[in-house]
Design a protein around this motif. Structure first.
Motif, PDB file in Angstrom:
ATOM      1  N   THR A  84      -7.582   2.564   1.541  1.00 51.80           N
ATOM      2  CA  THR A  84      -6.929   2.248   0.304  1.00 51.80           C
ATOM      3  C   THR A  84      -6.404   3.620  -0.257  1.00 51.80           C
ATOM      4  O   THR A  84      -7.379   4.326  -0.674  1.00 51.80           O
TER       5      THR A  84
ATOM      6  N   TYR B  34      -3.250   3.634  -6.569  1.00 50.47           N
ATOM      7  CA  TYR B  34      -2.246   3.852  -7.579  1.00 50.47           C
ATOM      8  C   TYR B  34      -2.320   5.217  -8.254  1.00 50.47           C
ATOM      9  O   TYR B  34      -1.570   6.084  -8.440  1.00 50.47           O
TER      10      TYR B  34
ATOM     11  N   ARG C 175      -3.826   0.352   2.905  1.00 53.37           N
ATOM     12  CA  ARG C 175      -3.278  -0.615   1.716  1.00 53.37           C
ATOM     13  C   ARG C 175      -2.930   0.891   0.992  1.00 53.37           C
ATOM     14  O   ARG C 175      -3.749   1.528   0.359  1.00 53.37           O
TER      15      ARG C 175
ATOM     16  N   SER D 267      -0.721   2.500  -2.291  1.00 54.64           N
ATOM     17  CA  SER D 267       0.302   2.072  -3.652  1.00 54.64           C
ATOM     18  C   SER D 267       1.580   2.594  -3.170  1.00 54.64           C
ATOM     19  O   SER D 267       1.925   3.703  -2.402  1.00 54.64           O
TER      20      SER D 267
ATOM     21  N   TYR E 262       1.490  -2.471  -4.046  1.00 52.43           N
ATOM     22  CA  TYR E 262       0.878  -1.888  -2.858  1.00 52.43           C
ATOM     23  C   TYR E 262       1.626  -2.398  -1.543  1.00 52.43           C
ATOM     24  O   TYR E 262       1.979  -3.521  -1.192  1.00 52.43           O
TER      25      TYR E 262
ATOM     26  N   HIS F  38       0.487  -3.353   1.970  1.00 52.59           N
ATOM     27  CA  HIS F  38      -0.487  -3.432   2.896  1.00 52.59           C
ATOM     28  C   HIS F  38      -0.093  -3.571   4.450  1.00 52.59           C
ATOM     29  O   HIS F  38       0.767  -4.454   4.835  1.00 52.59           O
TER      30      HIS F  38
END
Ligand code: UD1
Length: 430
Positions: free
Chosen positions: A91, A94, A118, A120, A152, A154
């Motif tokens: 991930t 943000y 994932r 942002s 986001y 994904h």
């Protein structure tokens, strides 16, 4: 908030060392996510955007070792080892991504190696909408399932990526880089058509080849990649920054100076040199780089249109506009890459420039001289254009919001002061 204060009107003379290219370094750093080996990058510039990318990579689990510097007491030409042995997170949050749009470059490598990412949706310079649809379409063509939720992207490819033919509807540097990195680990052959040809893409491709990737057509608009099961570590040196080169070339020209730019070459900025020469600036090769001088009187206005490489770079548009502000006659400057990339125009007008914007074109009518004024930086290249205007102007110019500059120009005041510029950084309250 810091400001830069300039007493203008001083012709610049001397030498400026050009650093490694920010826009090459960022994708090269993201490429470390593709291997469980160590990617050692040298000639990395010391910039806020590089620190942002290091923070993002560390968050994904990349081990970072600072291996020293080539020059200037540890400030320039840094060498950094990036160890992708253990990816701990797929991930990109943000808080890290919003600082820099190029963070989206982790998407392709993560999904290619880990089967999932994932990321942002990015922020970055305020120069238009700047979507990432081409990045996503390329990854989808290679078998990635993409969903967008809560700001986001994904991306999942549980069975790994598959080679595909991707034809970009228009040229995108970032989308080409993301797709190229992803394709190195896809099963089978990927063909990228209408790929960007910027030198930074060539740098990335050469580094990927050093890591074991199979890529043909480097430097052309058709990249053919044969996927391999894994990549290994490598050592690679980042190419010189052509935008930093062009910016200091204009500093020499706009102040009526004479500067040698070292560690770079004319071949990197052919389209910029063409315009400089047509305007009356002397540009010559030297043993260590190139020399830029304005020995004659007033320059001539030259029309400029931004284009993907090998055309005139959008990242040099604001700086070239400053040069045209005091050239004889008129110059039409047309921006075809980004909407809303004339934010420097009202600031230059405050310094006495005569510029009329019609849609994507700015008509610059040359004035005798610019005059110093307090001005506001809005994005990276607009900010540096205001510094250039301040160097040429009579009197004092104060450039506010200089944090934009620190994203892309290493030791800017030091390099300019070394050539005789009267420039200093002060705290906002001073
Ligand atoms: C890179 C450079 C940036 C330079 C730009 C153009 C880096 C880190 N940044 O940015 O300094 O100004 O190339 O030379 O290398 N677009 C889409 N959809 C997409 C992707 C792009 O519509 O999915 C549009 C953009 O909004 C823009 C154009 O395509 O109008 C070109 O953008 P792109 O080449 O992708 O620029 P970046 O890679 O973001």
């Amino acid at each position: 908030m810091q400001k830069i204060v300039i007493e203008g009107g001083q012709p610049l003379h001397g030498r400026i060392a050009i650093g490694g290219a920010k826009n090459a370094a960022l994708p090269l750093m993201a490429a470390s996510l593709l291997t469980d080996g160590v990617l050692t990058l040298s000639n990395l510039p010391h910039l806020a955007d590089i620190t942002s990318m290091l923070n993002l990579l560390a968050q994904h689990g990349i081990g970072i070792s600072m291996l020293g510097s080539a020059a200037n007491g540890g400030h320039a030409g840094r060498v950094i080892g990036l160890d992708g042995g253990q990816i701990t997170s797929t991930t990109a949050p943000y808080d890290l991504v919003r600082k820099m749009r190029a963070s989206v470059l982790v998407l392709g490598p993560l999904v290619a190696r880990m089967g999932e990412a994932r990321v942002s949706l990015p922020g970055g310079c305020a120069i238009g909408t700047r979507p990432v649809d081409l990045h996503l379409k390329a990854l989808e063509a290679m078998g990635t399932e993409i969903t967008l939720a809560d700001g986001y992207v994904h991306a999942v490819a549980p069975k790994g990526l598959k080679g595909a033919v991707v034809r970009f509807p228009f040229v995108s540097v970032g989308a080409t880089e993301n797709a190229l990195m992803a394709a190195t680990l896809a099963q089978g052959e990927t063909v990228l058509e209408n790929a960007a040809r910027e030198p930074e893409i060539g740098d990335l491709a050469h580094c990927l080849v050093a890591m074991g990737a199979k890529i043909e057509g480097i430097g052309s608009e058709r990249l053919v990649v044969q996927g391999v099961p894994s990549l290994h570590g490598a050592s690679y040196s980042v190419l010189p920054d052509r935008i930093e080169t062009g910016t200091y070339a204009i500093a020499a020209a706009v102040t009526g100076g004479d500067i040698e730019l070292t560690g770079t070459s004319i071949s990197l900025i052919g389209s910029v040199v063409d315009v400089l020469q047509k305007a009356g600036v002397t540009v010559t090769d030297t043993a260590d780089g190139m020399r830029v001088a304005r020995t004659s009187g007033r320059l001539h206005g030259v029309d400029v249109m931004t284009q993907p490489f090998p055309g005139f770079p959008t990242d040099m548009q604001a700086q070239m506009m400053v040069l045209m502000c005091t050239a004889g006659g008129a110059a039409m400057i047309t921006e075809t890459i980004f909407e809303n990339r004339f934010m420097h125009v009202p600031e230059l007008a405050r310094m006495g420039a005569n510029i009329t914007v019609h849609g994507a074109s700015a008509l610059v009518r040359g004035v005798e001289r610019l005059s110093g004024a307090p001005v506001m930086a809005t994005d990276l290249r607009a900010s540096v254009s205001l510094v250039l205007a301040g160097l040429a102007a009579e009197g004092e110019t104060v450039v506010n919001r200089v944090y934009h500059l620190d994203r892309g120009y290493e030791r800017l005041e030091e390099k300019l002061a070394g050539c005789g510029a009267r420039i200093r950084r002060v705290d906002g309250s001073a």
